[in-house]
Write an enzyme that holds these catalytic residues in place. Structure first.
Site, PDB file in Angstrom:
ATOM      1  N   TYR A  11      36.266  42.864  42.920  1.00  0.00           N
ATOM      2  CA  TYR A  11      35.112  42.016  43.241  1.00  0.00           C
ATOM      3  C   TYR A  11      35.553  40.941  44.242  1.00  0.00           C
ATOM      4  O   TYR A  11      35.486  39.752  43.987  1.00  0.00           O
ATOM      5  CB  TYR A  11      34.574  41.405  41.949  1.00  0.00           C
ATOM      6  N   ASP A  18      49.288  36.941  38.930  1.00  0.00           N
ATOM      7  CA  ASP A  18      47.989  37.059  39.593  1.00  0.00           C
ATOM      8  C   ASP A  18      47.039  36.071  38.929  1.00  0.00           C
ATOM      9  O   ASP A  18      46.638  36.252  37.775  1.00  0.00           O
ATOM     10  CB  ASP A  18      47.462  38.490  39.469  1.00  0.00           C
ATOM     11  N   GLY A  32      40.910  39.343  37.792  1.00  0.00           N
ATOM     12  CA  GLY A  32      39.771  40.255  37.777  1.00  0.00           C
ATOM     13  C   GLY A  32      39.957  41.347  36.748  1.00  0.00           C
ATOM     14  O   GLY A  32      40.400  41.101  35.617  1.00  0.00           O
ATOM     15  N   GLY A  64      42.058  43.847  37.036  1.00  0.00           N
ATOM     16  CA  GLY A  64      43.435  44.283  36.906  1.00  0.00           C
ATOM     17  C   GLY A  64      43.985  45.300  37.878  1.00  0.00           C
ATOM     18  O   GLY A  64      45.148  45.694  37.760  1.00  0.00           O
ATOM     19  N   LEU A  71      39.844  33.671  32.984  1.00  0.00           N
ATOM     20  CA  LEU A  71      39.076  32.940  31.980  1.00  0.00           C
ATOM     21  C   LEU A  71      37.890  33.770  31.483  1.00  0.00           C
ATOM     22  O   LEU A  71      37.037  33.260  30.770  1.00  0.00           O
ATOM     23  CB  LEU A  71      38.571  31.610  32.559  1.00  0.00           C
ATOM     24  N   GLU A 120      35.504  39.348  29.189  1.00  0.00           N
ATOM     25  CA  GLU A 120      35.182  40.725  29.570  1.00  0.00           C
ATOM     26  C   GLU A 120      36.284  41.329  30.425  1.00  0.00           C
ATOM     27  O   GLU A 120      36.638  42.495  30.287  1.00  0.00           O
ATOM     28  CB  GLU A 120      33.850  40.759  30.337  1.00  0.00           C
ATOM     29  N   GLN A 121      36.848  40.527  31.308  1.00  0.00           N
ATOM     30  CA  GLN A 121      37.918  41.029  32.161  1.00  0.00           C
ATOM     31  C   GLN A 121      39.189  41.299  31.357  1.00  0.00           C
ATOM     32  O   GLN A 121      39.851  42.326  31.553  1.00  0.00           O
ATOM     33  CB  GLN A 121      38.188  40.045  33.303  1.00  0.00           C
ATOM     34  N   CYS A 132      24.872  36.342  51.348  1.00  0.00           N
ATOM     35  CA  CYS A 132      26.314  36.224  51.609  1.00  0.00           C
ATOM     36  C   CYS A 132      26.736  37.118  52.769  1.00  0.00           C
ATOM     37  O   CYS A 132      27.540  36.708  53.613  1.00  0.00           O
ATOM     38  CB  CYS A 132      27.106  36.563  50.352  1.00  0.00           C
TER      39      CYS A 132
END
Length: 353
Positions: free
Chosen positions: A95, A132, A136, A138, A157, A160-161, A320
């Site tokens: 992401y 890292d 994210g 991983g 933090l 879910e990740q 964006c």
């Protein structure tokens, strides 16, 4: 642009960014054709509000970034559900800005390119300890362990990740090489651990304006002498707070630092800037891929999210893309060493082999 009901002139004059975003979310206004191109056309008008964000900066409070607040901000965006992100990200679940070597590269290929580009810049050696920050889902730490034989720690933090990274570590039988922790970078200092290499991709934007010096100082403290760190982040030409719509709905607590702000703090902390690369047009194309994937998965997304959320996310991705194409933001990779390191290749040739 279709105007379905009256817009408040007072709201527009006070904060056109927030007024426009909320009006689209609530279907007060709608667009025919490409939202990205419509927003780009506004950017091309140098007198438009999109090019005069500084006029509204007095409205934008500099928010606090305690560890508790940072965790809440990250959860707001990244804990929307792995099943949601899996619908429109590529297979690597990356992401952040991809790296398109060729016109025909798919998003998946471009994300693999990006990870390899970063790992080559870090000049990894077997047995190196790699950190890292904001790992994210991983892909980078898993690739680094498998391909370069490093011992990698990912921190995030997002609950879910962490869940997803732990699954991937087990799937790849990397329990002795890769670890993930739910921890803030500031808390990691208390462990006394040091790393040969530190990478951070798309995480600094969540640190906050006041914490930029703290973040850079902490990276320096966590890095071994002669160690190498790569920072990949969105950048601004000048220092200013993000607009209220982005901060309220997409990235609470977000802040995009300027290049000079980062370079100054690197110099203050014995971090020598040895390479700087802009990937602005790569991010524009990445966002176009995400926006297209999002629309292609709309039936499944409608089962998870309501119409207001869908319109909000559609505007976020397209706005964006427009901002990176004709707007006021960029994305850079900063490569630094702690103190002098004379073992780094003298040219970029190794990056393109």
């Amino acid at each position: 642009m279709l105007i379905n009901s009256e817009l408040s002139k007072k709201d527009i004059m006070k904060d056109p960014f927030l007024a426009l975003g909320e009006a689209y979310m609530d279907n007060v206004i709608d667009f025919q054709g490409s939202i990205q191109k419509i927003i780009e056309s506004v950017y091309k008008n140098k007198d438009s509000f999109l090019n005069k964000a500084h006029l509204f900066e007095k409205l934008y409070k500099i928010t606090s970034h305690s560890i508790k607040k940072s965790k809440k901000d990250i959860e707001h965006h990244y804990d929307l559900g792995n099943d949601f992100y899996e619908l429109w990200l590529d297979r690597t679940m990356s992401y952040s800005c991809a790296y398109f070597k060729n016109e025909e590269d798919s998003l998946y290929e471009a994300q693999l390119n990006k990870i390899e580009h970063i790992l080559k810049k870090l000049n990894l050696r077997p047995g190196d300890r790699l950190l890292d920050i904001g790992c994210g889902w991983g892909e980078l730490i898993i690739t680094a362990a498998k391909k370069y034989g490093v011992k990698a720690l990912g921190i995030t933090l997002s609950n879910e990740q962490v869940k997803k990274v732990e699954e991937r570590i087990e799937e790849n039988s990397l329990q002795n090489q890769v670890e993930v922790r739910l921890i803030d970078y500031r808390e990691l200092l208390d462990t006394g651990e040091k790393f040969d290499r530190i990478v951070s991709v798309g995480m600094l934007e969540h640190v906050g304006r006041k914490n930029i010096p703290t973040y850079i100082k902490d990276v320096s403290k966590l890095l071994e002498d002669g160690g190498v760190s790569l920072l990949h982040c969105i950048t601004a030409q000048i220092e200013s707070e993000p607009n209220q719509w982005i901060k309220k709905y997409i990235f609470p607590g977000g802040y995009i630092p300027s290049i000079r702000e980062l370079a100054y703090n690197m110099g203050e902390n014995n971090l020598h800037l040895i390479d700087l690369e802009s990937l602005r047009l790569h991010y524009k194309r990445t966002l176009e891929c995400w926006a297209s994937n999002f629309e292609n998965q709309l039936d499944e997304i409608k089962d998870m999210k309501d119409e207001t959320f869908i319109r909000m996310w559609r505007l976020y991705l397209n706005a964006c893309a427009a901002s990176f194409h004709y707007g006021v933001i960029d994305v850079h990779q900063f490569l630094v060493t702690k103190g002098l390191n004379n073992d780094i290749p003298m040219t970029r040739e190794h990056l393109y082999r």
